[in-house]
Design a protein around this motif. Structure first.
Motif, short mmCIF file in Angstrom:
data_model
loop_
_atom_site.label_atom_id
_atom_site.label_comp_id
_atom_site.label_asym_id
_atom_site.label_seq_id
_atom_site.Cartn_x
_atom_site.Cartn_y
_atom_site.Cartn_z
N SER A 5 0.85 -1.20 0.00
CA SER A 5 0.00 0.00 0.00
C SER A 5 0.88 1.25 0.00
O SER A 5 1.89 1.31 0.70
N GLU A 6 0.49 2.22 -0.81
CA GLU A 6 1.27 3.45 -0.91
C GLU A 6 0.72 4.50 0.04
O GLU A 6 -0.49 4.76 0.07
N ILE A 7 1.61 5.09 0.81
CA ILE A 7 1.26 6.08 1.83
C ILE A 7 1.75 7.45 1.36
O ILE A 7 2.93 7.63 1.03
N SER A 8 0.85 8.42 1.32
CA SER A 8 1.19 9.77 0.86
C SER A 8 1.88 10.56 1.97
O SER A 8 1.47 10.50 3.13
N ALA B 60 11.42 11.45 4.20
CA ALA B 60 10.53 11.22 3.06
C ALA B 60 10.26 12.55 2.36
O ALA B 60 10.12 13.60 3.00
N GLN B 61 10.16 12.50 1.04
CA GLN B 61 9.98 13.72 0.27
C GLN B 61 8.53 14.19 0.28
O GLN B 61 7.60 13.38 0.26
N ARG C 244 4.92 9.23 -2.56
CA ARG C 244 4.13 8.09 -2.10
C ARG C 244 5.12 6.96 -1.78
O ARG C 244 5.95 6.60 -2.61
N VAL C 245 4.99 6.43 -0.57
CA VAL C 245 5.96 5.47 -0.05
C VAL C 245 5.23 4.19 0.32
O VAL C 245 4.19 4.22 0.98
N LYS C 246 5.77 3.04 -0.10
CA LYS C 246 5.15 1.77 0.27
C LYS C 246 5.13 1.60 1.78
O LYS C 246 6.06 2.00 2.48
N LEU C 247 4.07 0.94 2.26
CA LEU C 247 3.93 0.74 3.69
C LEU C 247 5.12 -0.02 4.27
O LEU C 247 5.55 0.25 5.40
#
Length: 411
Positions: free
Chosen positions: A101-104, A124-125, A129-132
């Motif tokens: 899941s991608e987390i904004s 984190a930028q 969007r970063v994977k859980l």
């Protein structure tokens, strides 16, 4: 069932005597159980920690080996992220999130928890969007506030709502005192936990989510080309440590929830309120080493063995046997001679009908000032509703007992 409101203690405890190679365990009949433990040596080993708050827990037996202000409220700092991770693990288990899941990373998460904030961060930028799976590494290994806030927003919409979920999940584990106000552990006068509840939370995660727990033992993690070391000092000490989390803010001092395994035995340690990171590391290590060295396991009940009895109102029988889910063991100090006190506590009388295997009571064991064991007890058989005559008699007896309690000023 919480211990609040449990008003009957050890209505009947079965007398039991056992002889082992070097000790006797005796369970006395009466208002409480009592274990008389006599070993070959005369002096019990003792330990004193410099930590204002401390707990040492044996995971397998649930025995508390050491405690100091274990039930007093304290600021968790980043140790709160253990509860943040718990919510994520539960969301994965329930199918609402996956590791992919991608987390904004919102502007709020970036400003409050990113590099511009000056606190611990995953870097984190903004608007990425970063994977859980990576978010969890950011929270657990790097103690990233940005990752924690981003997770909170993904799960609950905002951090305050997520913090309420954290608190509710603790209640669901039977942990009544801890309250969270954010996902990061940042200072808040209403955000408080206890050392005992943090140890029990860690134990739950270790046993329930072993596939995710391994992240707590990873030594480093790189994100956005920035490599960061795990802040847990126990991981580098060659003592079998494999988790969990440190914390430090001004109002908490230096704290740590840690765990280590030696010779198949897992201990969980919590310390907090220390003045320096070195003192935190030393106290946690000393507690673990002492626990592994100074205790030995003793079985006090076999699986299925009746521990005691509870009164039953309106049933075909007036009492029901109580037993634990499995065998009951304690860790006791090597070479000690001391008395353990135990009692069965339940809200009673119990009311028929009762199904076999229903949790109705708890077995509490104390060693001096230490609450050594607190485990649930279950009905050993089903009790059906009694005849009208027996129920009427029970009602008269309960009324009489109530009058006596009232006269003695008891509820």
């Amino acid at each position: 069932m919480t211990m609040a409101g449990c008003i009957r203690e050890g209505a009947s405890a079965r007398h039991e005597a056992r002889k082992g190679p070097s000790h006797w365990l005796r369970l006395a009949i009466g208002a409480s159980l009592a274990f008389a433990v006599t070993l070959s040596s005369v002096a019990a080993q003792s330990f004193q920690s410099a930590a204002p708050y401390a707990v040492l827990l044996d995971s397998a037996s649930g025995t508390v080996l050491y405690e100091k202000a274990a039930d007093e409220l304290m600021a968790p700092a980043s140790m709160a992220k253990v509860a943040t991770a718990l919510v994520a693990f539960q969301e994965i288990a329930q199918g609402r999130l996956t590791l992919d899941s991608e987390i904004s990373i919102s502007e709020n998460a970036w400003r409050k928890g990113g590099g511009v904030s000056g606190g611990s961060t995953m870097f984190a930028q903004l608007n990425s969007r970063v994977k859980l799976s990576d978010i969890l590494h950011g929270i657990i290994v790097q103690s990233g506030n940005d990752a924690s806030i981003a997770l909170a927003e993904a799960v609950a919409g905002d951090e305050a709502t997520f913090a309420r979920i954290m608190t509710e999940r603790m209640r669901g584990l039977g942990l009544p005192k801890s309250v969270f106000r954010n996902a990061t552990g940042m200072g808040d006068p209403q955000q408080r936990v206890t050392a005992r509840e943090m140890a029990l939370l860690a134990d739950h995660i270790i046993k329930t989510y072993p596939e995710h727990y391994r992240i707590f033992g990873e030594r480093e993690f790189t994100w956005n080309k920035i490599r960061q070391q795990n802040r847990n000092p126990l991981l580098t000490m060659d003592i079998g440590a494999d988790g969990l989390k440190t914390g430090n803010i001004d109002e908490s001092g230096y704290g740590l929830v840690g765990s280590a395994v030696q010779n198949g035995q897992r201990l969980i340690v919590v310390v907090n309120g220390l003045k320096t990171g070195r003192e935190r590391a030393n106290e946690a290590r000393k507690l673990l080493e002492w626990g592994f060295r100074a205790f030995e396991a003793r079985r006090i009940f076999e699986a299925g063995e009746i521990v005691g009895e509870a009164s039953v109102f309106g049933g075909e029988k007036g009492r029901v046997g109580l037993k634990a889910k499995g065998p009951v063991s304690l860790l006791l100090p090597r070479g000690s001679s001391e008395r353990l006190n135990a009692r069965i506590v339940y809200r009673g009388p119990l009311t028929a009908p009762l199904q076999e295997g229903t949790e109705v009571a708890r077995l509490l064991v104390t060693r001096g000032e230490v609450k050594t064991l607190d485990i649930p007890l279950y009905t050993a058989e089903s009790i059906q509703t009694g005849t009208l005559q027996s129920r009427a008699l029970d009602a008269l007896l309960e009324a009489a007992t109530g009058w006596v309690r009232k006269a003695m000023g008891r509820s």
